[in-house]
Design a protein around this motif. Sequence first.
Motif, PDB file in Angstrom:
ATOM      1  N   GLU A   1       0.834  -1.206   0.000  1.00 14.17           N
ATOM      2  CA  GLU A   1       0.000   0.000   0.000  1.00 14.17           C
ATOM      3  C   GLU A   1       0.871   1.261   0.000  1.00 14.17           C
ATOM      4  OE1 GLU A   1      -2.946   2.189   3.149  1.00 14.17           O
ATOM      5  OE2 GLU A   1      -3.081  -0.003   3.015  1.00 14.17           O
ATOM      6  N   GLU A   2       1.928   1.256   0.789  1.00 17.15           N
ATOM      7  CA  GLU A   2       2.835   2.414   0.847  1.00 17.15           C
ATOM      8  C   GLU A   2       3.591   2.577  -0.468  1.00 17.15           C
ATOM      9  OE1 GLU A   2       3.808   2.583   5.620  1.00 17.15           O
ATOM     10  OE2 GLU A   2       4.702   0.983   4.405  1.00 17.15           O
ATOM     11  N   VAL A   3       3.938   1.464  -1.107  1.00 17.33           N
ATOM     12  CA  VAL A   3       4.599   1.538  -2.417  1.00 17.33           C
ATOM     13  C   VAL A   3       3.678   2.215  -3.427  1.00 17.33           C
ATOM     14  CG1 VAL A   3       5.471   0.164  -4.360  1.00 17.33           C
ATOM     15  CG2 VAL A   3       6.097  -0.458  -2.015  1.00 17.33           C
ATOM     16  N   ILE A   4       2.409   1.845  -3.414  1.00 12.57           N
ATOM     17  CA  ILE A   4       1.433   2.452  -4.338  1.00 12.57           C
ATOM     18  C   ILE A   4       1.319   3.952  -4.063  1.00 12.57           C
ATOM     19  CG2 ILE A   4      -1.031   2.524  -4.938  1.00 12.57           C
ATOM     20  CD1 ILE A   4      -0.975  -0.599  -4.424  1.00 12.57           C
ATOM     21  N   LEU A   5       1.216   4.309  -2.782  1.00 12.95           N
ATOM     22  CA  LEU A   5       1.133   5.733  -2.432  1.00 12.95           C
ATOM     23  C   LEU A   5       2.384   6.491  -2.883  1.00 12.95           C
ATOM     24  CD1 LEU A   5      -0.356   5.507   1.181  1.00 12.95           C
ATOM     25  CD2 LEU A   5      -1.482   6.467  -0.844  1.00 12.95           C
ATOM     26  N   LEU A   6       3.555   5.922  -2.609  1.00 15.94           N
ATOM     27  CA  LEU A   6       4.804   6.596  -2.987  1.00 15.94           C
ATOM     28  C   LEU A   6       4.923   6.756  -4.492  1.00 15.94           C
ATOM     29  CD1 LEU A   6       7.141   4.895  -0.384  1.00 15.94           C
ATOM     30  CD2 LEU A   6       6.523   7.326  -0.457  1.00 15.94           C
ATOM     31  N   ASN A   7       4.502   5.743  -5.245  1.00 16.63           N
ATOM     32  CA  ASN A   7       4.521   5.857  -6.712  1.00 16.63           C
ATOM     33  C   ASN A   7       3.566   6.949  -7.179  1.00 16.63           C
ATOM     34  OD1 ASN A   7       6.500   4.049  -7.786  1.00 16.63           O
ATOM     35  ND2 ASN A   7       5.236   2.351  -7.086  1.00 16.63           N
ATOM     36  N   THR A   8       2.443   7.103  -6.499  1.00 20.94           N
ATOM     37  CA  THR A   8       1.504   8.184  -6.814  1.00 20.94           C
ATOM     38  C   THR A   8       2.151   9.534  -6.534  1.00 20.94           C
ATOM     39  OG1 THR A   8      -0.374   6.762  -6.286  1.00 20.94           O
ATOM     40  CG2 THR A   8      -0.784   9.140  -6.274  1.00 20.94           C
ATOM     41  N   TYR A   9       2.834   9.652  -5.386  1.00 20.27           N
ATOM     42  CA  TYR A   9       3.503  10.912  -5.042  1.00 20.27           C
ATOM     43  C   TYR A   9       4.611  11.240  -6.038  1.00 20.27           C
ATOM     44  CZ  TYR A   9       1.217   9.908  -0.544  1.00 20.27           C
ATOM     45  OH  TYR A   9       0.318   9.596   0.440  1.00 20.27           O
ATOM     46  N   LEU A  10       5.352  10.209  -6.478  1.00 21.77           N
ATOM     47  CA  LEU A  10       6.393  10.416  -7.502  1.00 21.77           C
ATOM     48  C   LEU A  10       5.768  10.953  -8.784  1.00 21.77           C
ATOM     49  CD1 LEU A  10       8.534   7.172  -7.013  1.00 21.77           C
ATOM     50  CD2 LEU A  10       9.317   9.513  -6.603  1.00 21.77           C
ATOM     51  N   SER A  11       4.673  10.326  -9.202  1.00 24.40           N
ATOM     52  CA  SER A  11       3.985  10.737 -10.422  1.00 24.40           C
ATOM     53  C   SER A  11       3.433  12.158 -10.297  1.00 24.40           C
ATOM     54  CB  SER A  11       2.853   9.743 -10.712  1.00 24.40           C
ATOM     55  OG  SER A  11       2.153  10.127 -11.857  1.00 24.40           O
ATOM     56  N   ASN A  12       2.829  12.467  -9.154  1.00 25.41           N
ATOM     57  CA  ASN A  12       2.294  13.817  -8.929  1.00 25.41           C
ATOM     58  C   ASN A  12       3.407  14.864  -8.982  1.00 25.41           C
ATOM     59  OD1 ASN A  12      -0.212  12.668  -8.587  1.00 25.41           O
ATOM     60  ND2 ASN A  12      -0.228  12.869  -6.349  1.00 25.41           N
ATOM     61  N   PHE A  13       4.548  14.535  -8.392  1.00 21.53           N
ATOM     62  CA  PHE A  13       5.676  15.470  -8.395  1.00 21.53           C
ATOM     63  C   PHE A  13       6.165  15.691  -9.833  1.00 21.53           C
ATOM     64  CE2 PHE A  13      10.162  16.628  -8.133  1.00 21.53           C
ATOM     65  CZ  PHE A  13      10.111  17.692  -7.248  1.00 21.53           C
ATOM     66  N   GLU A  14       6.289  14.605 -10.595  1.00 23.05           N
ATOM     67  CA  GLU A  14       6.725  14.730 -11.995  1.00 23.05           C
ATOM     68  C   GLU A  14       5.740  15.578 -12.797  1.00 23.05           C
ATOM     69  OE1 GLU A  14       7.189  10.537 -12.974  1.00 23.05           O
ATOM     70  OE2 GLU A  14       9.338  10.891 -13.258  1.00 23.05           O
ATOM     71  N   ASP A  15       4.447  15.325 -12.599  1.00 24.95           N
ATOM     72  CA  ASP A  15       3.426  16.101 -13.312  1.00 24.95           C
ATOM     73  C   ASP A  15       3.546  17.583 -12.983  1.00 24.95           C
ATOM     74  OD1 ASP A  15       2.471  13.745 -14.376  1.00 24.95           O
ATOM     75  OD2 ASP A  15       0.715  13.628 -13.046  1.00 24.95           O
ATOM     76  N   LYS A  16       3.742  17.873 -11.719  1.00 22.11           N
ATOM     77  CA  LYS A  16       3.875  19.262 -11.265  1.00 22.11           C
ATOM     78  C   LYS A  16       5.095  19.915 -11.909  1.00 22.11           C
ATOM     79  CE  LYS A  16       4.692  21.863  -7.049  1.00 22.11           C
ATOM     80  NZ  LYS A  16       5.093  21.736  -5.656  1.00 22.11           N
ATOM     81  N   LYS A  17       6.206  19.181 -11.946  1.00 23.90           N
ATOM     82  CA  LYS A  17       7.443  19.721 -12.534  1.00 23.90           C
ATOM     83  C   LYS A  17       7.287  19.947 -14.028  1.00 23.90           C
ATOM     84  CE  LYS A  17       9.850  20.589  -9.196  1.00 23.90           C
ATOM     85  NZ  LYS A  17       9.889  21.987  -8.901  1.00 23.90           N
ATOM     86  N   ASN A  18       6.576  19.057 -14.703  1.00 21.44           N
ATOM     87  CA  ASN A  18       6.367  19.189 -16.148  1.00 21.44           C
ATOM     88  C   ASN A  18       5.504  20.383 -16.513  1.00 21.44           C
ATOM     89  OD1 ASN A  18       7.976  16.978 -16.782  1.00 21.44           O
ATOM     90  ND2 ASN A  18       6.267  15.533 -16.724  1.00 21.44           N
ATOM     91  N   LYS A  19       4.636  20.790 -15.604  1.00 23.89           N
ATOM     92  CA  LYS A  19       3.759  21.936 -15.841  1.00 23.89           C
ATOM     93  C   LYS A  19       4.457  23.272 -15.625  1.00 23.89           C
ATOM     94  CE  LYS A  19      -0.522  19.529 -14.813  1.00 23.89           C
ATOM     95  NZ  LYS A  19      -1.599  19.304 -13.854  1.00 23.89           N
ATOM     96  N   GLU A  20       5.573  23.226 -14.866  1.00 26.01           N
ATOM     97  CA  GLU A  20       6.301  24.483 -14.558  1.00 26.01           C
ATOM     98  C   GLU A  20       7.073  25.000 -15.733  1.00 26.01           C
ATOM     99  OE1 GLU A  20       8.642  23.707 -11.065  1.00 26.01           O
ATOM    100  OE2 GLU A  20       6.896  23.677  -9.786  1.00 26.01           O
TER     101      GLU A  20
END
Length: 162
Positions: free
Chosen positions: A143-162
């Motif tokens: 469950e924590e792996v899934i959450l961390l992968n989501t956080y990684l993806s969210n961070f990448e998405d945020k960086k790509n929008k900047e």
Amino acid sequence: MTDKYKIASENLAKASDIAIAVLQKFPPKGWEEHYVTENKNQINHFIDLYMEWKEMALNPEPQFCNMQSLKYVYENIFTTFLEGSGVFVEEFWKEIKAQNLPYKRENKLVKILKRKKINNIQEFDFVTDVIVPYQQEGLINEEEVILLNTYLSNFEDKKNKE
């Protein structure tokens, strides 16, 4: 050199000595075979670096004889032991505690999971580096792996929008 600097640098020197001793006693698998250069394996390279950082703490050039510069030495010495895992990491922290040195193991992953997001590139790199070994060692669950992968993806998405 102030008393505060002297005490802090001596503590870092002790931590460096502990790192070297622990690595020699509990070398991570494959480090003996892995070569950084053609004549220096990863263990010897690690020892050389830690001896250099110890020297930087104890005998800095005048412009680096301050607490701010010492923070960089701290980061160099402790990164492996804050982000790594395995017997040599566990033994390092046991010895730090046994010698009453003023350092605590910080669990960055707990902070990230509690906060539910990755704040910066350093945290992104940290999660990327530790997610698989931490899962393999049972330090985090599926469950924590899934959450961390989501956080990684969210961070990448945020960086790509900047």
